[in-house]
Design an enzyme around this catalytic site. Structure first.
Site, mmCIF file in Angstrom:
data_model
loop_
_atom_site.group_PDB
_atom_site.id
_atom_site.type_symbol
_atom_site.label_atom_id
_atom_site.label_comp_id
_atom_site.label_asym_id
_atom_site.label_seq_id
_atom_site.Cartn_x
_atom_site.Cartn_y
_atom_site.Cartn_z
ATOM 1 N N HIS A 44 3.000 -8.123 -10.539
ATOM 2 C CA HIS A 44 3.834 -8.871 -9.545
ATOM 3 C C HIS A 44 4.528 -10.179 -10.161
ATOM 4 O O HIS A 44 3.951 -11.232 -9.842
ATOM 5 C CB HIS A 44 2.866 -9.289 -8.355
ATOM 6 C CG HIS A 44 2.327 -8.319 -7.790
ATOM 7 N ND1 HIS A 44 3.043 -7.673 -6.470
ATOM 8 C CD2 HIS A 44 1.068 -7.665 -7.654
ATOM 9 C CE1 HIS A 44 2.237 -6.981 -5.953
ATOM 10 N NE2 HIS A 44 1.169 -6.636 -6.870
ATOM 11 N N CYS A 86 4.358 -2.630 -8.600
ATOM 12 C CA CYS A 86 3.285 -2.193 -8.290
ATOM 13 C C CYS A 86 3.256 -1.207 -7.234
ATOM 14 O O CYS A 86 3.696 0.085 -7.519
ATOM 15 C CB CYS A 86 2.469 -3.425 -7.284
ATOM 16 S SG CYS A 86 0.647 -3.090 -7.673
ATOM 17 N N GLU A 123 6.800 -11.718 -8.824
ATOM 18 C CA GLU A 123 7.231 -12.468 -7.712
ATOM 19 C C GLU A 123 6.070 -13.539 -7.503
ATOM 20 O O GLU A 123 6.484 -14.401 -6.653
ATOM 21 C CB GLU A 123 7.745 -11.811 -6.578
ATOM 22 C CG GLU A 123 6.885 -10.900 -5.798
ATOM 23 C CD GLU A 123 6.051 -9.687 -6.150
ATOM 24 O OE1 GLU A 123 6.277 -9.583 -7.388
ATOM 25 O OE2 GLU A 123 5.371 -9.357 -5.744
ATOM 26 N N GLU A 154 0.790 -1.169 0.017
ATOM 27 C CA GLU A 154 0.013 0.069 -0.075
ATOM 28 C C GLU A 154 0.955 1.298 -0.062
ATOM 29 O O GLU A 154 1.670 1.427 0.935
ATOM 30 C CB GLU A 154 -0.993 0.022 1.268
ATOM 31 C CG GLU A 154 -2.264 0.060 1.078
ATOM 32 C CD GLU A 154 -2.926 0.108 -0.295
ATOM 33 O OE1 GLU A 154 -3.062 0.968 -0.982
ATOM 34 O OE2 GLU A 154 -3.359 -0.940 -0.738
ATOM 35 N N SER A 155 0.978 1.946 -1.066
ATOM 36 C CA SER A 155 1.746 3.204 -1.213
ATOM 37 C C SER A 155 1.643 4.145 -0.214
ATOM 38 O O SER A 155 2.509 4.691 0.352
ATOM 39 C CB SER A 155 1.706 3.506 -2.428
ATOM 40 O OG SER A 155 0.375 4.154 -2.971
ATOM 41 N N ILE A 186 -2.803 -6.498 -9.163
ATOM 42 C CA ILE A 186 -3.530 -6.512 -7.862
ATOM 43 C C ILE A 186 -3.720 -5.189 -7.644
ATOM 44 O O ILE A 186 -2.622 -4.510 -7.380
ATOM 45 C CB ILE A 186 -2.966 -7.482 -6.759
ATOM 46 C CG1 ILE A 186 -2.683 -9.032 -7.130
ATOM 47 C CG2 ILE A 186 -3.767 -7.220 -5.847
ATOM 48 C CD1 ILE A 186 -1.855 -9.723 -6.179
#
Ligand code: GLN
Length: 201
Positions: free
Chosen positions: A171, A87, A173, A56-57, A135
């Site tokens: 993402h 992201c 990963e 969450e930025s 996401i």
């Protein structure tokens, strides 16, 4: 004790204040890097590269301010250490956050209806498409002339590179897509070799 820079193994930091840093640590370790979780400024010392994960930025911004990380993190990036942002990590690097990349990110750009989706993306320097998991992802609204867009979804840039900074809105990963991390580590190794060569001159 052999230091990473001496042994030639890249030492890569992953910002670990919040969000999905664990999968990055595993992937980097699997690819042969030494890894370190970054929570405080001292954790940035001696890093050969840095990963900014998703999360969450807004929370990440608060954590960076609380720990006094903005300045030393920016100094590391400006010194030319390769960076991979995914992201929320892409958002953190943009003009309105850390200001380290000449892009403006739009948060949650794909809208509420399309929280999460997966798609295959062609990248210029990869033979097979990248399976991308999005996401609540951002896209890149605007970018400067020095930014190369690597992939887009419906005309919106979702992967880009500027100098040693690479960002993706998805993402890798989480889908077992290791090639972008491998490319990142390749850049880290090249830079380590270049600085060794200039030291030996
Ligand atoms: N929506 C998040 C934000 O705006 C990013 C989502 C993610 O990193 N997966 O910060």
């Amino acid at each position: 004790m052999a230091h990473a820079a001496v042994s030639g193994t890249p030492l890569v930091g992953v910002l670990a204040l919040q969000g999905g840093f664990g999968a990055h640590l595993r992937m980097l370790r699997d690819l042969g890097a030494e890894v370190r979780e970054v929570r405080v400024p001292a954790d940035l010392e001696g890093l050969d590269g840095l990963v900014l994960p998703g999360g969450e930025s807004t929370t990440m911004t608060l954590g960076i301010a609380r720990e006094g990380l903005a300045e030393p993190l920016s100094a590391l990036v400006r010194s030319g250490a390769p960076v991979l942002g995914t992201c929320a990590g892409l958002i953190m690097l943009d003009r309105e956050h850390l200001g380290l990349m000449d892009i403006t990110a739009r948060r949650n750009a794909f809208g509420r209806q399309l929280h999460s989706f997966e798609t295959d993306l062609d990248f210029p320097d990869l033979d097979e498409p990248v399976h991308a998991v999005f996401i609540r992802a951002p896209w890149i609204d605007e970018h400067g002339a020095g930014v190369e867009v690597l992939a887009s979804v419906d005309g919106h840039a979702v992967a880009a590179r500027e100098g040693e900074i690479t960002v993706v809105a998805f993402h890798p990963e989480l889908s077992g897509e290791h090639r972008l991390h491998a490319q990142f580590l390749e850049r880290v190794r090249e830079r380590m070799a270049a600085s060794r060569a200039s030291r030996d001159d």
